[in-house]
Design a protein around this motif. Structure first.
Motif, short mmCIF file in Angstrom:
data_model
loop_
_atom_site.label_atom_id
_atom_site.label_comp_id
_atom_site.label_asym_id
_atom_site.label_seq_id
_atom_site.Cartn_x
_atom_site.Cartn_y
_atom_site.Cartn_z
N LYS A 1 0.87 -1.17 0.00
CA LYS A 1 0.00 0.00 0.00
C LYS A 1 0.91 1.23 0.00
O LYS A 1 1.79 1.35 0.84
CB LYS A 1 -0.90 0.03 1.23
N THR A 2 0.71 2.12 -0.97
CA THR A 2 1.59 3.27 -1.11
C THR A 2 0.94 4.58 -0.66
O THR A 2 1.65 5.53 -0.34
CB THR A 2 2.05 3.44 -2.57
N ALA A 3 -0.39 4.64 -0.67
CA ALA A 3 -1.06 5.89 -0.29
C ALA A 3 -2.43 5.61 0.28
O ALA A 3 -3.10 4.65 -0.10
CB ALA A 3 -1.18 6.81 -1.50
N CYS A 4 -2.83 6.47 1.20
CA CYS A 4 -4.17 6.45 1.78
C CYS A 4 -4.69 7.88 1.71
O CYS A 4 -4.10 8.78 2.31
CB CYS A 4 -4.11 5.96 3.22
N LEU A 5 -5.75 8.09 0.96
CA LEU A 5 -6.35 9.41 0.87
C LEU A 5 -7.64 9.38 1.67
O LEU A 5 -8.42 8.42 1.59
CB LEU A 5 -6.66 9.78 -0.58
N GLU A 6 -7.86 10.44 2.46
CA GLU A 6 -9.06 10.53 3.30
C GLU A 6 -9.77 11.84 3.00
O GLU A 6 -9.13 12.89 2.92
CB GLU A 6 -8.67 10.46 4.77
N ASN A 7 -11.08 11.75 2.84
CA ASN A 7 -11.88 12.93 2.57
C ASN A 7 -13.18 12.83 3.36
O ASN A 7 -14.22 12.42 2.81
CB ASN A 7 -12.16 13.04 1.06
N PRO A 8 -13.16 13.17 4.65
CA PRO A 8 -14.36 13.05 5.48
C PRO A 8 -15.54 13.80 4.87
O PRO A 8 -15.43 14.96 4.52
CB PRO A 8 -13.93 13.67 6.81
N GLY A 9 -16.65 13.10 4.72
CA GLY A 9 -17.86 13.72 4.18
C GLY A 9 -17.87 13.86 2.67
O GLY A 9 -18.79 14.43 2.11
N GLY A 10 -16.86 13.36 2.00
CA GLY A 10 -16.80 13.50 0.54
C GLY A 10 -16.33 12.22 -0.12
O GLY A 10 -16.31 11.16 0.48
N GLY A 11 -15.94 12.35 -1.37
CA GLY A 11 -15.46 11.23 -2.15
C GLY A 11 -14.29 11.67 -3.01
O GLY A 11 -13.60 12.64 -2.68
N PHE A 12 -14.12 10.99 -4.15
CA PHE A 12 -12.99 11.25 -5.03
C PHE A 12 -13.40 11.08 -6.49
O PHE A 12 -14.31 10.32 -6.80
CB PHE A 12 -11.85 10.25 -4.75
#
Length: 118
Positions: free
Chosen positions: A92-103
């Motif tokens: 695993k190279t990256a973890c993106l977090e966006n509370p209340g949203g998406g991508f």
């Protein structure tokens, strides 16, 4: 592994950004290395691969939702989960977090991915 949250992108933009980004904005990061030119993404119960044009080092640019995406970028995937994990061939190279949203994942003509937090 890198962890990217909206405040990290905002701080990077406020501190001068990176001239390689879209209009000098966004947080550039490495997707890792792939001998088969494919990276695996996981969001919630969905797992999918995004193929790159060349094997080796893959790169991406994380941008905020108010950043206009250039018309030449092609939408690859719209994700409604608040987290996104990225894997190269081995880890695993990256973890993106966006509370209340998406991508939204876009492919740019420069052979990198643009990941917009929505």
């Amino acid at each position: 592994m890198i962890r990217i949250k909206p405040h990290i992108i905002l701080a990077h933009d406020l501190l001068g950004g990176d001239e390689k980004g879209i209009d000098g904005k966004g947080y550039p990061f490495s997707l890792g290395t792939s001998a088969i030119a494919s990276f695996t993404f996981r969001a919630g119960t969905s797992v999918f691969a995004v193929d790159m044009p060349h094997k080796g080092q893959g790169s991406a640019l994380a941008v905020l939702k108010d950043m206009p995406i250039p018309v030449q970028c092609e939408l690859e995937r719209d994700i409604e989960w608040s987290w996104l994990w990225i894997y190269d061939d081995t880890e695993k190279t990256a973890c993106l977090e966006n509370p209340g949203g998406g991508f939204r994942i876009f492919r740019s003509p420069a052979s990198q991915l643009v990941i917009q937090l929505t």
